[in-house]
Structures are given as C-alpha cells and as structure tokens.
Motif scaffolding. Structure first.
Motif, PDB file in Angstrom:
ATOM      1  N   ILE A 108       0.209   0.438 -11.192  1.00  0.00           N
ATOM      2  CA  ILE A 108       0.474   1.794 -11.686  1.00  0.00           C
ATOM      3  C   ILE A 108       0.935   2.700 -10.543  1.00  0.00           C
ATOM      4  CG2 ILE A 108      -0.628   3.860 -12.646  1.00  0.00           C
ATOM      5  CD1 ILE A 108      -2.396   1.891 -14.302  1.00  0.00           C
ATOM      6  N   ALA A 109       0.308   2.560  -9.382  1.00  0.00           N
ATOM      7  CA  ALA A 109       0.690   3.385  -8.230  1.00  0.00           C
ATOM      8  C   ALA A 109       2.127   3.099  -7.815  1.00  0.00           C
ATOM      9  CB  ALA A 109      -0.267   3.133  -7.060  1.00  0.00           C
ATOM     10  N   VAL A 110       2.530   1.836  -7.844  1.00  0.00           N
ATOM     11  CA  VAL A 110       3.916   1.488  -7.513  1.00  0.00           C
ATOM     12  C   VAL A 110       4.864   2.081  -8.554  1.00  0.00           C
ATOM     13  CG1 VAL A 110       5.574  -0.394  -7.278  1.00  0.00           C
ATOM     14  CG2 VAL A 110       3.319  -0.596  -6.222  1.00  0.00           C
ATOM     15  N   CYS A 111       4.513   1.980  -9.820  1.00  0.00           N
ATOM     16  CA  CYS A 111       5.353   2.557 -10.879  1.00  0.00           C
ATOM     17  C   CYS A 111       5.565   4.050 -10.659  1.00  0.00           C
ATOM     18  CB  CYS A 111       4.705   2.332 -12.244  1.00  0.00           C
ATOM     19  SG  CYS A 111       4.684   0.615 -12.800  1.00  0.00           S
ATOM     20  N   GLU A 112       4.492   4.746 -10.324  1.00  0.00           N
ATOM     21  CA  GLU A 112       4.593   6.193 -10.100  1.00  0.00           C
ATOM     22  C   GLU A 112       5.476   6.498  -8.892  1.00  0.00           C
ATOM     23  OE1 GLU A 112       0.502   7.294  -9.816  1.00  0.00           O
ATOM     24  OE2 GLU A 112       0.222   7.412 -12.004  1.00  0.00           O
ATOM     25  N   LEU A 142       4.237  -7.054 -16.545  1.00  0.00           N
ATOM     26  CA  LEU A 142       5.410  -6.526 -17.227  1.00  0.00           C
ATOM     27  C   LEU A 142       5.014  -5.490 -18.283  1.00  0.00           C
ATOM     28  CD1 LEU A 142       8.391  -6.474 -18.168  1.00  0.00           C
ATOM     29  CD2 LEU A 142       7.883  -8.526 -19.530  1.00  0.00           C
ATOM     30  N   ALA A 143       4.032  -5.840 -19.106  1.00  0.00           N
ATOM     31  CA  ALA A 143       3.605  -4.925 -20.162  1.00  0.00           C
ATOM     32  C   ALA A 143       3.057  -3.626 -19.583  1.00  0.00           C
ATOM     33  CB  ALA A 143       2.554  -5.605 -21.035  1.00  0.00           C
ATOM     34  N   LEU A 144       2.293  -3.733 -18.501  1.00  0.00           N
ATOM     35  CA  LEU A 144       1.719  -2.543 -17.871  1.00  0.00           C
ATOM     36  C   LEU A 144       2.820  -1.653 -17.302  1.00  0.00           C
ATOM     37  CD1 LEU A 144      -0.673  -0.883 -16.897  1.00  0.00           C
ATOM     38  CD2 LEU A 144      -0.847  -2.414 -14.914  1.00  0.00           C
ATOM     39  N   ILE A 145       3.783  -2.259 -16.629  1.00  0.00           N
ATOM     40  CA  ILE A 145       4.889  -1.483 -16.056  1.00  0.00           C
ATOM     41  C   ILE A 145       5.611  -0.704 -17.143  1.00  0.00           C
ATOM     42  CG2 ILE A 145       7.174  -1.677 -14.979  1.00  0.00           C
ATOM     43  CD1 ILE A 145       6.022  -4.028 -13.335  1.00  0.00           C
ATOM     44  N   ARG A 146       5.856  -1.362 -18.260  1.00  0.00           N
ATOM     45  CA  ARG A 146       6.616  -0.711 -19.316  1.00  0.00           C
ATOM     46  C   ARG A 146       5.901   0.512 -19.906  1.00  0.00           C
ATOM     47  NH1 ARG A 146      11.203   0.263 -18.746  1.00  0.00           N
ATOM     48  NH2 ARG A 146      12.685  -1.421 -18.748  1.00  0.00           N
ATOM     49  N   THR A 147       4.591   0.566 -19.756  1.00  0.00           N
ATOM     50  CA  THR A 147       3.870   1.749 -20.248  1.00  0.00           C
ATOM     51  C   THR A 147       3.908   2.897 -19.248  1.00  0.00           C
ATOM     52  OG1 THR A 147       1.700   1.120 -19.309  1.00  0.00           O
ATOM     53  CG2 THR A 147       2.267   0.237 -21.486  1.00  0.00           C
ATOM     54  N   ARG A 148       4.425   2.645 -18.028  1.00  0.00           N
ATOM     55  CA  ARG A 148       4.308   3.629 -16.954  1.00  0.00           C
ATOM     56  C   ARG A 148       5.637   4.087 -16.365  1.00  0.00           C
ATOM     57  NH1 ARG A 148      -0.905   5.770 -16.056  1.00  0.00           N
ATOM     58  NH2 ARG A 148      -2.325   4.337 -17.163  1.00  0.00           N
ATOM     59  N   GLU A 158       0.856  -1.185   0.000  1.00  0.00           N
ATOM     60  CA  GLU A 158       0.000   0.000   0.000  1.00  0.00           C
ATOM     61  C   GLU A 158       0.896   1.239   0.000  1.00  0.00           C
ATOM     62  OE1 GLU A 158      -3.231  -0.038  -0.302  1.00  0.00           O
ATOM     63  OE2 GLU A 158      -3.320  -2.233  -0.286  1.00  0.00           O
ATOM     64  N   ILE A 159       0.585   2.183  -0.871  1.00  0.00           N
ATOM     65  CA  ILE A 159       1.489   3.298  -1.130  1.00  0.00           C
ATOM     66  C   ILE A 159       1.832   4.088   0.128  1.00  0.00           C
ATOM     67  CG2 ILE A 159       1.770   5.476  -2.383  1.00  0.00           C
ATOM     68  CD1 ILE A 159       2.121   2.925  -4.060  1.00  0.00           C
ATOM     69  N   GLU A 160       0.865   4.266   1.023  1.00  0.00           N
ATOM     70  CA  GLU A 160       1.151   5.056   2.232  1.00  0.00           C
ATOM     71  C   GLU A 160       2.160   4.371   3.141  1.00  0.00           C
ATOM     72  OE1 GLU A 160      -2.766   2.811   2.974  1.00  0.00           O
ATOM     73  OE2 GLU A 160      -1.804   3.915   1.335  1.00  0.00           O
ATOM     74  N   LEU A 161       2.285   3.053   3.051  1.00  0.00           N
ATOM     75  CA  LEU A 161       3.301   2.321   3.809  1.00  0.00           C
ATOM     76  C   LEU A 161       4.571   2.109   2.990  1.00  0.00           C
ATOM     77  CD1 LEU A 161       1.114  -0.422   5.547  1.00  0.00           C
ATOM     78  CD2 LEU A 161       1.953   1.709   6.531  1.00  0.00           C
TER      79      LEU A 161
END
Length: 353
Positions: free
Chosen positions: A228-232, A282-288, A194-197
């Motif tokens: 996507i949140a982790v990528c950001e 993998l494909a999603l990460i590469r777009t972000r 979770e992003i806040e942690l």
C-alpha cells in the motif's frame, strides 16, 4: 502431439539449467539472423484482436516476457517473433558484472518452479544500448521494456546515482523503464523498497527518464502495508505503473524434498508456487491506485487461463518467464491462441470487449 515435453525430458532436463537456457536462447536469437524471423513471426503472431493500448504504446498482445530471460538485450526481435507482445530486457546495471558464482539456477520440476541467484549478470547498460537501438529499427519488433538495477559494486547510499546512470543511457531508447528494487540476489537491494529510500530513487529516475514511462517492480514478500505504501508513493510521484511481482524468498508449500531445498540454498523462487501471493498483491494494488495506472502482473503464469484471470483481476499487461523453461518456444503462441479462444479482446482492436 507436443514435441517439446519430450525434448525437455530427454535433453534439457539432463543439462545444467543455465547451459540449457543459453542453448535454447541461441536458437531463438539465430532465427532472425538466418532470415527465418518473418516466417516464424507469421506462424506465431498474436493476431490483431489481442492488441492492447498501454503506456503510450500499442502492444501486439497483453502477454509478454518478464525480465531475466534476455539479460543483455541480445534477442529482442527473436523473442517477439515467437509471440511475446513485449520483452522486458535486463536487469541491466550501470557497471558490467559477472553475477554470482555458478551453479546459480535450479529447477524444481515437480513444483514447476525455479530458484535462481543469478545476481544481475550482464554486460552493463552502456553495452546493451546499441542492441536495443538496433532492435527498435525492426518493424515487427515487440514493445521493449528495460529493467534496471543496482550494480553490486555500488553501495546502497550511492544507489540513486547508479540507477540514474543507466536511466540516462537507456530511457530514450526504451518503450518503458522498470526500476528493479526487489531481486533478493543483490545485497541491500530489497532495502530500497523502504519508502524513505524508494522515494528519492524513483524521483531521480523519473526526472532523468523524461517522457519515457517509469514503473517500479516490487517483491511478493512485501507486507500488505508495504504494498500500500508503494502504491501511494507511485501515485504521489506520478509514475506510470507497478510490476507485481518479482521472485520470493519463501519456500513454503513446495513438493520438492526439504533436503534438496536446503542444499540449493539462497535465491529467488519463481513459477507456480508464486501464483497465489502474486494474485493477492495484484488485487491489493488495484484497490489503491488509479484505474488508468498500468499494472503488470507476473508470477505463476502458465496458461491462457492464468493470463485471463490476471486481466480480469485488473492487470493491464501480464508477463511470464519460468513456464517458458518448461513449455518451450511455442509457449507464447499457445497463450495467445488460448486468449483468442477464450474470447478475450484487447482495447486497441476493432472488436473491444
């Protein structure tokens, strides 16, 4: 004629999986000690055309061994000798721990998969440090990744300090650090995604690691929005990469009898059934993420074709593990030879694709 499938069928298949693992690994570890390492290395070396430049290092091959096989960093050189371009040791924790009760490793042979609930059994990051330092002195060693996780005795609210303890012990002797927040076998661990942690945890590890590259390993069970949140966050913090993916808690699409799956119980599923979701992530990460961010693909990898598919999908490096149990000690050599036969060339060799 391939010998290992017969050995597996007649011997390892009939043994407890964890016992079989220790037996096979003991042979790999023994080879360098018996003076056979250089000979094995010459036989299994990937070849200069497969070299890859990433994370400030030159990897002998894009194909490496995922965390979980060499939990205590006791066989790094031997694993490099049989063809792995990098070896990610661990998961290592700040405190030594026995892991979960046995049995805790289960083969799903028809699915070419494994369910494990090992629970980060390891002797602790302090005990592993001298072994990693020793391996670094060997000229033919692979690139050494170090995977760190939360100790079971540490409460989630104290997780940052726990990770930082291991980071301070290991960062200066690791070629890269992998922050494991995605194993399903340590209570509360996946909640750290979770992003806040996750943000304060990765910030603290990054700061403690100094110049050592830091990557985060995520679960395939994250939603697309979660990925996507982790990528950001990774881009915002200036981290060096993402490892996608860890094991899954899903049991969908398995050939194994439902009764046996229920009997096995909890644990992370790895191997061939993870293939499609791992590729999607993998494909999603590469777009972000930026093009130069290191993305290590893992999940459902068996053949050179599997590795090449991930490289073409944007992976910087590729890892395997579960197929090692089924394919045997010449697996990495076979994958590397297959990559050469398929015409793939690394970005650190004279002949670059």
């Amino acid at each position: 004629m391939r010998i290992y499938p017969t050995v597996f069928s007649l011997l390892f298949k009939r043994m407890d999986p964890e016992t079989a693992h220790h037996l096979a690994f003991s042979v790999i570890k023994a080879a360098p000690k018996l003076g056979l390492g250089r000979l094995v290395h010459r036989f299994c070396a990937p070849g200069p055309e497969l070299r890859v430049r990433a994370l400030g290092q030159e990897f002998p091959s894009p194909f490496g061994l995922a965390a979980g096989f060499d939990k205590d960093a006791s066989g790094i050189v031997g694993l490099g000798d049989i063809g792995f371009g990098h070896v990610e040791v661990g998961t290592l924790t700040a405190h030594a721990q026995d892991g979960n009760p046995t049995p805790r490793l289960f083969r799903l042979i028809e699915d070419r998969a494994v369910i494990n609930r090992m629970g980060f059994n390891n002797g602790g990051s302090a005990a592993a440090a001298p072994r990693i330092e020793h391996a670094r002195l060997v000229a033919r060693r692979p690139v050494i990744g170090v995977n760190i996780g939360k100790s079971r005795v540490t409460e989630v609210e104290d997780a940052v300090a726990d990770y930082v303890t291991s980071t301070r012990r290991l960062a200066q002797i690791a070629d890269y650090l992998a922050v494991n927040v995605s194993s399903p076998n340590t209570p509360g661990l996946r909640g750290l995604q979770e992003i806040e942690l996750l943000a304060p945890l990765l910030t603290a590890v990054r700061d403690a690691a100094g110049e050592t590259p830091v990557l985060v390993k995520i679960a395939p069970d994250l939603s697309d929005d979660g990925v996507i949140a982790v990528c950001e966050l990774v881009s915002e913090l200036g981290l060096d990469g993402i490892i996608a993916t860890n094991t899954t808690i899903s049991r969908e699409g398995l050939r194994e009898r439902p009764e046996r799956i229920e009997e096995i119980g909890a644990g992370g599923l790895s191997g061939a059934p993870l293939r499609e979701r791992a590729l999607e992530v993998l494909a999603l990460i590469r777009t972000r993420v930026p093009e130069d961010l290191c993305v290590i693909a893992v999940g459902g990898v068996t053949t050179a074709e599997d590795v090449l598919l991930r490289l073409r999908a944007g992976a910087t490096l590729v890892q395997g593990y579960t197929a090692f149990l089924y394919e045997g000690p010449l697996w990495a050599r076979s994958v590397n030879r297959g990559l050469r036969a398929l015409g793939w060339r690394g970005n650190a060799s004279p002949a670059t694709v």
